[in-house]
Design an enzyme around this catalytic site. Structure first.
Site, short mmCIF file in Angstrom:
data_model
loop_
_atom_site.label_atom_id
_atom_site.label_comp_id
_atom_site.label_asym_id
_atom_site.label_seq_id
_atom_site.Cartn_x
_atom_site.Cartn_y
_atom_site.Cartn_z
N CYS A 120 38.99 71.63 -35.49
CA CYS A 120 39.34 72.40 -36.69
C CYS A 120 38.10 72.67 -37.55
O CYS A 120 37.28 73.50 -37.20
CB CYS A 120 40.45 71.70 -37.47
SG CYS A 120 41.28 72.80 -38.64
N HIS A 215 44.51 70.89 -33.90
CA HIS A 215 44.40 69.43 -34.02
C HIS A 215 45.04 68.76 -32.81
O HIS A 215 46.23 68.43 -32.84
CB HIS A 215 45.08 68.96 -35.31
CG HIS A 215 44.31 69.27 -36.55
ND1 HIS A 215 43.43 68.38 -37.11
CD2 HIS A 215 44.28 70.39 -37.32
CE1 HIS A 215 42.89 68.92 -38.19
NE2 HIS A 215 43.38 70.14 -38.34
N GLU A 217 44.83 65.80 -31.82
CA GLU A 217 45.28 64.43 -32.12
C GLU A 217 46.72 64.38 -32.63
O GLU A 217 47.38 63.34 -32.50
CB GLU A 217 44.34 63.78 -33.15
CG GLU A 217 44.45 64.28 -34.57
CD GLU A 217 43.60 65.51 -34.88
OE1 GLU A 217 43.41 65.81 -36.08
OE2 GLU A 217 43.14 66.16 -33.91
#
Length: 244
Positions: A120, A215, A217
């Protein structure tokens, strides 16, 4: 075999649960994904007094690490990404010290060939360091990229396509700025349906650098395609040959 040490620049925070004062933090989902991949995530103090990080100091600090993960965070101040840009839209969490450190960290990692995973804001940092610019706003009824999971189309044969093993991925997005002019040596390797660049890599580079605008994660705990991004990064940080 020891876990490779992964440098993750901390994010300044006005507060954090369990602490009485301002904090420097790393997102737990991010460090968990690095740990699952076999890495040792290390939060690094983003020291850049007056918004200036000294190259020799950053290079010396990086020398002990095996890889660099540039995480998401607040937006980059417009004067940092060229063309005399000024902010025409409200910006989130601008911090001159954070910008100065992240930019120098990326510059030194690129210079020394350390494996880099940029997420990002991290993607935008890499693009800026390499001379690219950013478009200030992606909000609106057709182009919103916040609080959104949407399909991203991957460029066939690109590193991100080989890592994830498909033609598309479901990407968790939360960003305001996006890439405008590409930095030197970069190419777009994924796009959203509205054309927003969603992944970048260096053309013809031997060094491992993968940058994603989303993202990974957020969903890596239950989406193997997203976890494989961290797995490939940590493998590269161990010195394994890059088959992705």
């Amino acid at each position: 075999m020891p876990r490779p040490l992964i440098a993750i620049p901390a994010r300044f925070s006005a507060s954090a649960s369990g602490l009485r004062y301002a904090a420097m933090v790393s997102a737990r989902a991010l460090v968990d994904a690095v740990w699952r991949a076999g890495g040792e995530p290390i939060t690094v103090h983003p020291y850049a007094p007056g918004g200036i990080a000294y190259a020799d100091d950053v290079a010396a600090r990086l020398a002990r690490f095996d890889g660099v993960l540039l995480p998401g965070g607040g937006e980059i101040a417009p004067h940092r990404y060229g063309d005399g840009a000024t902010e025409h839209y409200p910006a989130d969490d601008l911090d001159d010290e954070q910008d100065g450190f992240d930019l120098e960290l990326a510059r030194q990692a690129l210079r020394t060939g350390l494996p880099i995973l940029a997420v990002c804001r991290g993607l935008q940092i890499v693009n800026t360091v390499l001379g690219g610019t950013l478009h200030e706003d992606t909000r609106g009824p057709e182009t919103g990229h916040r609080h959104l999971i949407h399909p991203v189309i991957l460029r066939p044969g690109s590193r991100i396509a080989r890592i994830t093993g498909g033609e598309t991925v479901k990407a968790s997005c939360y960003h305001h700025h996006r890439v405008d002019r590409l930095g030197d040596g970069l190419r777009v390797t994924a796009r959203a349906a509205d054309g927003t660049p969603e992944a970048l890599e260096l053309v013809g580079a031997k060094d491992w650098m993968t940058a994603v605008q989303w993202h990974p994660e957020d969903t890596a705990h239950d989406d193997p395609a997203q976890q494989r991004i961290f797995d490939a990064f940590v493998r590269a940080s161990t010195g394994e040959s890059d088959h992705c």
